[in-house]
Design an enzyme around this catalytic site. Structure first.
Site, PDB file in Angstrom:
ATOM      1  N   SER A 100      71.160  91.581  39.026  1.00  0.00           N
ATOM      2  CA  SER A 100      70.737  91.203  40.120  1.00  0.00           C
ATOM      3  C   SER A 100      69.422  90.467  40.154  1.00  0.00           C
ATOM      4  CB  SER A 100      70.204  92.654  40.876  1.00  0.00           C
ATOM      5  OG  SER A 100      71.336  93.174  41.537  1.00  0.00           O
ATOM      6  N   LYS A 129      60.853  91.694  46.274  1.00  0.00           N
ATOM      7  CA  LYS A 129      62.062  92.309  46.952  1.00  0.00           C
ATOM      8  C   LYS A 129      61.699  93.398  47.813  1.00  0.00           C
ATOM      9  CE  LYS A 129      66.669  93.648  44.992  1.00  0.00           C
ATOM     10  NZ  LYS A 129      67.266  93.811  43.787  1.00  0.00           N
ATOM     11  N   SER A 137      71.709  91.549  43.687  1.00  0.00           N
ATOM     12  CA  SER A 137      71.249  91.949  45.006  1.00  0.00           C
ATOM     13  C   SER A 137      70.278  91.303  45.115  1.00  0.00           C
ATOM     14  CB  SER A 137      71.111  93.455  44.807  1.00  0.00           C
ATOM     15  OG  SER A 137      70.265  93.960  43.868  1.00  0.00           O
TER      16      SER A 137
END
Ligand code: GLN
Length: 486
Positions: free
Chosen positions: A177, A78, A153
């Site tokens: 997330s 990420k 997210s």
């Protein structure tokens, strides 16, 4: 079977036996990314040259007989974990060109195992969001239905795993997330106990809640990723000095002697989609069929969770994001004629609307005269929520719930309605406030063919029970083997 379809443990087996090389596997994954990323938007940065060089190094290492589970495996990270020499944007204009001078602790650990980092995945800006629509570089699309959100997210990481654009990925979870995008994309995701994985080099959103964890094609892969990243790190003062176990040892096929708690507040939750409710009920019966005993538990304070989280997380964010001032690093707007104008213009232009909303809420909550009424009160509620879970977990070994109240929603549906968006986190926020581990595992499909995830939560530092329940569930079901048609 295409090489990019392999799970991590399957790929490891083939690499170890010499059936395939990391160069072949990495090439297959990079080609897959090349074909799909334009459509899915899972990656912000793809590091083709770096990945191929790492693959060659891994092949040399394997040839010398030195091979551990991640050696030669193409992984995605990420885009809020620092990668030395590779852009780390947090999906924000303010860090558009930021190239970190060092690796996050988790990235060091992946590299030490000889993993291949293929790229940095898309996300909501600074991890604030539940849909991946708050990215300065465009949304990620759900591989199961490209008109829908992948969750957020860590939407890019989950979509990349679901679409076979990496073998496994790292995400971060402050309020859901990892779990919520894993659920929406039909893959497995684990948010470890707070303090289990080092946050050194993770760009901070809400420091008392943030935790890094794996998103993978199955539970065994999550365990292997946990083996690589868990453990104490003196550079993160909240990392707990406690040895990490071998998580794969927890993967058993039956659940005899285990008690699972079903929170009555969650079952009665209004707004729960009927397909989600049906999938969760059927998952509970499957788990009972594997030998576990289901008991009803109560979490009386979880009704305050959204309110408490949306004070604590923005407060910490407003403080953490003060450093993006146009001076130290990142984007700078020089159009103004004094320092204050430079700060104002830089932050107004560099941050997107959701990040600005959080900074404004957080600054208000922390301001003199309001701190006790907001942050102080929310912290008291947080203690009550933690106690609710600790009490419930004295009568059961794990708690089962939905991950998200509905399957993945259409892109655009909630983006202009922040409160409705915040309610999509209703089942996941508690684990972060309580500091306990939580996991999402595929447990069904909606009438429209969208994946649904089961959430499993447990005691502090007992990721093993979560993995055990999730693995046994996977042994008895095949939801995790379905893949979107792309
Ligand atoms: N969706 C939640 C938020 O917007 C949680 C995000 C996260 O876990 N990073 O804050």
């Amino acid at each position: 079977m295409k090489l990019y379809e392999l799970t991590l443990h399957e790929a490891h087996g083939r690499l170890k036996r010499g059936d395939i090389s990391s160069r072949e596997l990495t090439g297959a994954v990079l080609d897959r990314i090349g074909n799909l990323n334009g459509d899915i938007g899972a990656y912000i940065t793809v590091d083709r040259a770096g990945a191929l060089a790492a693959a060659d190094a891994a092949d040399a290492r394997i040839a010398s007989g030195d091979v551990v589970p991640l050696t030669g495996i193409p992984l995605a990270v990420k885009d809020l974990m620092c990668t030395e020499g590779l852009k780390t944007t947090c999906a924000s204009k303010i860090l558009e060109d930021f190239v970190p001078p060092y690796d996050a602790a988790v990235v060091e650990k992946l590299k030490a195992q000889g993993a291949v980092i293929v790229g940095k995945t898309n996300m909501d800006e600074f991890a604030m969001g539940s849909s991946n629509e708050h990215s300065a570089f465009g949304p990620t699309r759900n591989p199961w239905d490209r008109s829908r959100i992948p969750g957020g997210s860590s939407g890019g990481s989950a979509a990349a795993v679901a679409a076979d654009m990496c073998i496994a990925a790292l995400g971060s979870d402050t309020g859901g997330s990892i779990r919520q995008p894993a659920s929406h994309c039909g893959v497995a995701g684990l948010k470890p106990t707070y303090g289990r994985v080092s946050r050194y080099g993770l760009v901070a959103f809400a420091s008392s809640l943030d935790q890094i964890g794996p998103i993978a094609k199955d539970v065994r892969d999550c365990a292997l990723m946990m083996n690589a990243i868990a453990g104490h790190d003196p550079r993160d003062s909240t990392s707990v000095p406690r040895n990490a176990p071998d998580y794969t040892a927890a993967l058993k096929e039956d659940l005899a002697g285990l008690r699972v708690g079903i929170p009555k507040e969650y079952i009665e939750q209004e707004g729960l989609h009927p397909d989600v409710s049906r999938a969760i009920r059927s998952a509970v019966s499957t788990i009972e069929g594997l030998g576990a005993e289901a008991v009803t538990v109560s979490l009386p304070h979880v009704r305050y969770v959204v309110a408490a989280y949306y004070v604590i997380a923005p407060s910490e964010a407003s403080s953490n994001l003060a450093r993006y001032d146009g001076v130290k690093y990142g984007f700078r707007n020089t159009s103004g004629d004094d320092l204050l104008a430079m700060y104002r213009n830089t932050r107004s232009e560099g941050f997107g609307p959701e990040v600005q909303r959080r900074i404004i809420i957080g600054t208000y909550c922390l301001s003199a005269g309001y701190y006790e009424a907001y942050y102080g009160k929310a912290s008291q509620v947080r203690t009550r929520i933690r106690e609710d879970f600790e009490n419930a977990l004295t009568t059961c070994d794990a708690i089962l719930s939905p991950v998200a109240p509905t399957p993945a929603f259409p892109i655009g549906e909630k983006v202009d309605d922040p409160l409705t968006m915040y309610l999509s986190d209703i089942f996941t926020l508690s684990a972060n406030l309580a500091g306990i581990p939580g996991m999402s595992v595929p447990c069904g499909f909606s009438g429209e063919g969208l994946p649904i995830g089961l959430q499993i939560m447990g005691r502090h530092f007992d990721e093993e029970t979560l993995l055990r329940v999730a693995h046994a569930f996977q042994c008895a079901t095949d939801f995790h083997t379905s893949r979107p048609t792309l």
